[in-house]
Every structure is written in structure tokens, then in C-alpha cells.
Scaffold this motif. Sequence first.
Motif, PDB file in Angstrom:
ATOM      1  N   ASP A 144       0.834  -1.211   0.000  1.00  0.00           N
ATOM      2  CA  ASP A 144       0.000   0.000   0.000  1.00  0.00           C
ATOM      3  C   ASP A 144       0.867   1.259   0.000  1.00  0.00           C
ATOM      4  O   ASP A 144       0.456   2.302   0.498  1.00  0.00           O
ATOM      5  CB  ASP A 144      -0.937   0.000   1.222  1.00  0.00           C
ATOM      6  N   GLU A 145       2.065   1.149  -0.567  1.00  0.00           N
ATOM      7  CA  GLU A 145       2.993   2.281  -0.597  1.00  0.00           C
ATOM      8  C   GLU A 145       3.060   2.854  -2.018  1.00  0.00           C
ATOM      9  O   GLU A 145       3.304   2.127  -2.989  1.00  0.00           O
ATOM     10  CB  GLU A 145       4.382   1.843  -0.150  1.00  0.00           C
ATOM     11  N   PHE A 146       2.845   4.158  -2.117  1.00  0.00           N
ATOM     12  CA  PHE A 146       2.871   4.863  -3.381  1.00  0.00           C
ATOM     13  C   PHE A 146       3.902   5.988  -3.316  1.00  0.00           C
ATOM     14  O   PHE A 146       4.283   6.433  -2.226  1.00  0.00           O
ATOM     15  CB  PHE A 146       1.495   5.463  -3.706  1.00  0.00           C
ATOM     16  N   VAL A 147       4.326   6.450  -4.466  1.00  0.00           N
ATOM     17  CA  VAL A 147       5.298   7.536  -4.516  1.00  0.00           C
ATOM     18  C   VAL A 147       4.914   8.488  -5.632  1.00  0.00           C
ATOM     19  O   VAL A 147       4.369   8.082  -6.663  1.00  0.00           O
ATOM     20  CB  VAL A 147       6.728   6.974  -4.724  1.00  0.00           C
ATOM     21  N   LEU A 148       5.194   9.773  -5.420  1.00  0.00           N
ATOM     22  CA  LEU A 148       4.921  10.807  -6.415  1.00  0.00           C
ATOM     23  C   LEU A 148       6.199  11.581  -6.706  1.00  0.00           C
ATOM     24  O   LEU A 148       6.941  11.940  -5.769  1.00  0.00           O
ATOM     25  CB  LEU A 148       3.844  11.790  -5.934  1.00  0.00           C
ATOM     26  N   LEU A 149       6.448  11.829  -7.988  1.00  0.00           N
ATOM     27  CA  LEU A 149       7.510  12.730  -8.429  1.00  0.00           C
ATOM     28  C   LEU A 149       6.839  13.902  -9.114  1.00  0.00           C
ATOM     29  O   LEU A 149       6.242  13.741 -10.182  1.00  0.00           O
ATOM     30  CB  LEU A 149       8.462  12.023  -9.413  1.00  0.00           C
ATOM     31  N   LEU A 150       6.904  15.068  -8.484  1.00  0.00           N
ATOM     32  CA  LEU A 150       6.239  16.251  -9.017  1.00  0.00           C
ATOM     33  C   LEU A 150       7.257  17.143  -9.709  1.00  0.00           C
ATOM     34  O   LEU A 150       8.371  17.335  -9.209  1.00  0.00           O
ATOM     35  CB  LEU A 150       5.530  17.003  -7.891  1.00  0.00           C
ATOM     36  N   GLU A 151       6.872  17.705 -10.830  1.00  0.00           N
ATOM     37  CA  GLU A 151       7.784  18.410 -11.727  1.00  0.00           C
ATOM     38  C   GLU A 151       8.573  19.537 -11.072  1.00  0.00           C
ATOM     39  O   GLU A 151       9.711  19.770 -11.391  1.00  0.00           O
ATOM     40  CB  GLU A 151       7.018  19.001 -12.922  1.00  0.00           C
ATOM     41  N   ASP A 152       7.946  20.285 -10.194  1.00  0.00           N
ATOM     42  CA  ASP A 152       8.642  21.446  -9.644  1.00  0.00           C
ATOM     43  C   ASP A 152       8.504  21.485  -8.124  1.00  0.00           C
ATOM     44  O   ASP A 152       7.882  20.638  -7.511  1.00  0.00           O
ATOM     45  CB  ASP A 152       8.102  22.742 -10.263  1.00  0.00           C
ATOM     46  N   CYS A 153       9.099  22.505  -7.555  1.00  0.00           N
ATOM     47  CA  CYS A 153       8.986  22.735  -6.115  1.00  0.00           C
ATOM     48  C   CYS A 153       8.172  24.010  -5.899  1.00  0.00           C
ATOM     49  O   CYS A 153       8.726  25.121  -5.963  1.00  0.00           O
ATOM     50  CB  CYS A 153      10.364  22.898  -5.472  1.00  0.00           C
ATOM     51  N   ALA A 154       6.888  23.854  -5.692  1.00  0.00           N
ATOM     52  CA  ALA A 154       6.081  25.024  -5.337  1.00  0.00           C
ATOM     53  C   ALA A 154       6.418  25.414  -3.894  1.00  0.00           C
ATOM     54  O   ALA A 154       7.224  24.759  -3.229  1.00  0.00           O
ATOM     55  CB  ALA A 154       4.602  24.696  -5.483  1.00  0.00           C
ATOM     56  N   SER A 155       5.800  26.459  -3.411  1.00  0.00           N
ATOM     57  CA  SER A 155       6.052  26.864  -2.026  1.00  0.00           C
ATOM     58  C   SER A 155       5.576  25.766  -1.092  1.00  0.00           C
ATOM     59  O   SER A 155       4.655  25.010  -1.422  1.00  0.00           O
ATOM     60  CB  SER A 155       5.306  28.162  -1.724  1.00  0.00           C
ATOM     61  N   PRO A 156       6.191  25.620   0.074  1.00  0.00           N
ATOM     62  CA  PRO A 156       5.747  24.597   1.025  1.00  0.00           C
ATOM     63  C   PRO A 156       4.258  24.714   1.348  1.00  0.00           C
ATOM     64  O   PRO A 156       3.586  23.690   1.531  1.00  0.00           O
ATOM     65  CB  PRO A 156       6.605  24.873   2.252  1.00  0.00           C
ATOM     66  N   THR A 157       3.749  25.945   1.386  1.00  0.00           N
ATOM     67  CA  THR A 157       2.324  26.129   1.685  1.00  0.00           C
ATOM     68  C   THR A 157       1.458  25.539   0.580  1.00  0.00           C
ATOM     69  O   THR A 157       0.475  24.836   0.846  1.00  0.00           O
ATOM     70  CB  THR A 157       2.012  27.625   1.847  1.00  0.00           C
ATOM     71  N   ALA A 158       1.838  25.820  -0.698  1.00  0.00           N
ATOM     72  CA  ALA A 158       1.054  25.310  -1.828  1.00  0.00           C
ATOM     73  C   ALA A 158       1.127  23.787  -1.902  1.00  0.00           C
ATOM     74  O   ALA A 158       0.114  23.107  -2.138  1.00  0.00           O
ATOM     75  CB  ALA A 158       1.553  25.930  -3.121  1.00  0.00           C
ATOM     76  N   LEU A 159       2.311  23.238  -1.689  1.00  0.00           N
ATOM     77  CA  LEU A 159       2.448  21.787  -1.716  1.00  0.00           C
ATOM     78  C   LEU A 159       1.687  21.149  -0.559  1.00  0.00           C
ATOM     79  O   LEU A 159       1.040  20.106  -0.719  1.00  0.00           O
ATOM     80  CB  LEU A 159       3.926  21.401  -1.647  1.00  0.00           C
ATOM     81  N   GLY A 160       1.754  21.781   0.615  1.00  0.00           N
ATOM     82  CA  GLY A 160       1.029  21.257   1.768  1.00  0.00           C
ATOM     83  C   GLY A 160      -0.469  21.218   1.512  1.00  0.00           C
ATOM     84  O   GLY A 160      -1.148  20.234   1.843  1.00  0.00           O
ATOM     85  N   ALA A 161      -0.996  22.282   0.885  1.00  0.00           N
ATOM     86  CA  ALA A 161      -2.433  22.312   0.573  1.00  0.00           C
ATOM     87  C   ALA A 161      -2.786  21.219  -0.432  1.00  0.00           C
ATOM     88  O   ALA A 161      -3.858  20.581  -0.336  1.00  0.00           O
ATOM     89  CB  ALA A 161      -2.804  23.688   0.019  1.00  0.00           C
ATOM     90  N   ARG A 162      -1.906  20.989  -1.368  1.00  0.00           N
ATOM     91  CA  ARG A 162      -2.146  19.954  -2.376  1.00  0.00           C
ATOM     92  C   ARG A 162      -2.191  18.567  -1.734  1.00  0.00           C
ATOM     93  O   ARG A 162      -3.062  17.753  -2.041  1.00  0.00           O
ATOM     94  CB  ARG A 162      -1.054  20.032  -3.433  1.00  0.00           C
ATOM     95  N   PHE A 163      -1.265  18.304  -0.810  1.00  0.00           N
ATOM     96  CA  PHE A 163      -1.236  17.008  -0.148  1.00  0.00           C
ATOM     97  C   PHE A 163      -2.421  16.832   0.807  1.00  0.00           C
ATOM     98  O   PHE A 163      -2.952  15.739   0.949  1.00  0.00           O
ATOM     99  CB  PHE A 163       0.083  16.821   0.596  1.00  0.00           C
ATOM    100  N   THR A 164      -2.831  17.927   1.433  1.00  0.00           N
ATOM    101  CA  THR A 164      -3.991  17.859   2.327  1.00  0.00           C
ATOM    102  C   THR A 164      -5.248  17.483   1.544  1.00  0.00           C
ATOM    103  O   THR A 164      -6.056  16.650   1.995  1.00  0.00           O
ATOM    104  CB  THR A 164      -4.192  19.203   3.033  1.00  0.00           C
ATOM    105  N   THR A 165      -5.421  18.090   0.365  1.00  0.00           N
ATOM    106  CA  THR A 165      -6.567  17.764  -0.486  1.00  0.00           C
ATOM    107  C   THR A 165      -6.523  16.306  -0.925  1.00  0.00           C
ATOM    108  O   THR A 165      -7.544  15.608  -0.931  1.00  0.00           O
ATOM    109  CB  THR A 165      -6.583  18.677  -1.731  1.00  0.00           C
ATOM    110  N   LEU A 166      -5.334  15.834  -1.257  1.00  0.00           N
ATOM    111  CA  LEU A 166      -5.173  14.450  -1.699  1.00  0.00           C
ATOM    112  C   LEU A 166      -5.545  13.480  -0.577  1.00  0.00           C
ATOM    113  O   LEU A 166      -6.257  12.489  -0.794  1.00  0.00           O
ATOM    114  CB  LEU A 166      -3.729  14.236  -2.139  1.00  0.00           C
TER     115      LEU A 166
END
Length: 306
Positions: A222-244
Motif C-alpha cells: 500500500d505504498e505509493f510515490v509521487l515525483l512532481l515536476e517542480d517545487c512550489a512553495s511549502p504552503t502550496a504543496l502542503g495544501a495539495r497534499f492535504t486535499t489528496l
Amino acid sequence: MHARIDQAGCVTSVGPTLQRVLPEGWQGRNLSDLVTIQSPSGIHTGLDLLRMGPVRVTGHLRSANDLRLKGGWVPEGVGGVLNLSFGISVCDAVRRFHLTEADFAPTDQTIELLFLAEANAMAMGSALDMTLRLQQARQEAEERSVTDPLTGLANRRAFDLALAQRLQRASPFTLAIMDLDRFKLVNDTLGHGAGDQVLVRVADILRNSVRRGDLVARLGGDEFVLLLEDCASPTALGARFTTLIAKISTPDSYEGQAYHVGASIGWIAVKPPQNCRADDLMRHADSALYAAKSGGRGCHRQYHIS
């Protein structure tokens, strides 16, 4: 194919095959209006041919000068008979005039030539078909080697290759490892069918949550991994992961029985030319995932490179 020539050098009758090949109105015309004799030289009309003894001839039809003819001339009484064959041009002639096996005598070597041409075409077609099937099989094998069979996501091998390429490219990216919460409970209580449904559902959510150029892979279990193209701000990435995490945590059911899984994420923002190795990055992201699990699950944590 044969043509009978009279004492005036004109065609009086022809065989059925030559009749299909010659233009209409051939009867009574001078041989030179229908056939050009190239060898022996000096044959310009049917009368010229009448003055010859038995001889081999080559030439072509006036109506199809790209189809070469060969054969022989045999004097007979006051006229003679001209026997002709298409030789190596027979395949073109068959296609152009829609000839069939019935248009040639059974003993005609043309039949053997047609057979060889057909056999060669079939062999070439079979070879091409085999090549295409081998190429397709190789492509399918290559795809299977980098694809998780259950979810259709990239597998561990594909992820390792993609991570190595990202590091070589030396451009910013984000690495995130996600582990499902309460997955073992669902698998143990509702069975492996329910577990597979959970994994496929999560894979669909992840696949629909990333952008073009991002990679989602299942590492196993049950382990998954994501490689995202860029490094957005920690706040934007955090919001994205929270939604996920919220999407994955939505209750669902299997064969009428409700279940509830969640997700925890550990991630790291990578900005080359930081001195990074793939093994170190995976260890750092896994450390952040452990922190998320220890912090109550259903959340994400970032690893900060010192």
C-alpha cells in the motif's frame, strides 16, 4: 500467346490471352501497328518479318511499351506464327490486364514464374507480419516491465529510472512517499478483493491529481510515490497534499460493507545542485512519512535538507 500473320504482314488471328492484351480492332492490322520488334534489328513491318526464317524475337506492345516481350517467329506457308511471352514482365502484365492462371497453358513456364512471384509475395507478407507482431510483443513486454499489473501505475523499476533522470536533469522537483492508513485492517477483515479495490481506487485518485510531467508509482503493498515536476512553495504543496489525503479518506464500501482508509505523506523538496543521491532522498522522504504516521496519521510532513 500467339498471333498468325498472313502474306501481307497483317494479323489474322490471335490466341485468347493475346486477344485480352491487344487493343480493340487488332484484326487485319499490320503487325507493326500492334507490336514493336526490337530484335532482330531491321524488323519494321510484318513484311520484314515474313522475309526471316525461324528466329527468336524481343520487343514490346505498342499499347504497353514498358512490358517487354520475348518469343519466336516460325514461317508457315505464305505467312507465319509469332509466339510471344511476357517473360520477367509477367507479374506487371497480370496486374494490368487482370490475367489469371486460365490465360496460360499448363505447361507454360509463366505459370511457374507466377507461382514463384506469388510465393515470394506471401513470404514477404508473412515476414512483415511476423516483424510487426514481434515489435508489438516487445513493446508490450517493455510496458509490462515498468507497469504495476494491479493499478496500471508505474512500478518500482519505472520510478527508479524516473528519479535517476530527474537528478541528472538538475532541475527542482518534489518527492513524496504515501502510505495508506488502516489498509491492513480492510484487507484482513474484508479480504484481498477489498484490498485490491482500495489500491485501484487510490491509484485512480492519484492519477487524476497530478499534472502532465508528474509521475505516480506504486512501490508495492500500500505504498505509493509521487515525483512532481517542480517545487512550489511549502504552503502550496502542503495544501495539495492535504486535499489528496482528504479524497483518499472518503469512506467507501465493498460488497455492501463499509470501510474507511486514510493516507499519510512524507515529502521532500529537491533543488539541485544540492548534493543528492536517490537512496538518500528516499530515506529522507521515508523519515518524513514516519513523522506523519507518528503525528497521528492522516497528515503530511516535510523533510528539510540541512
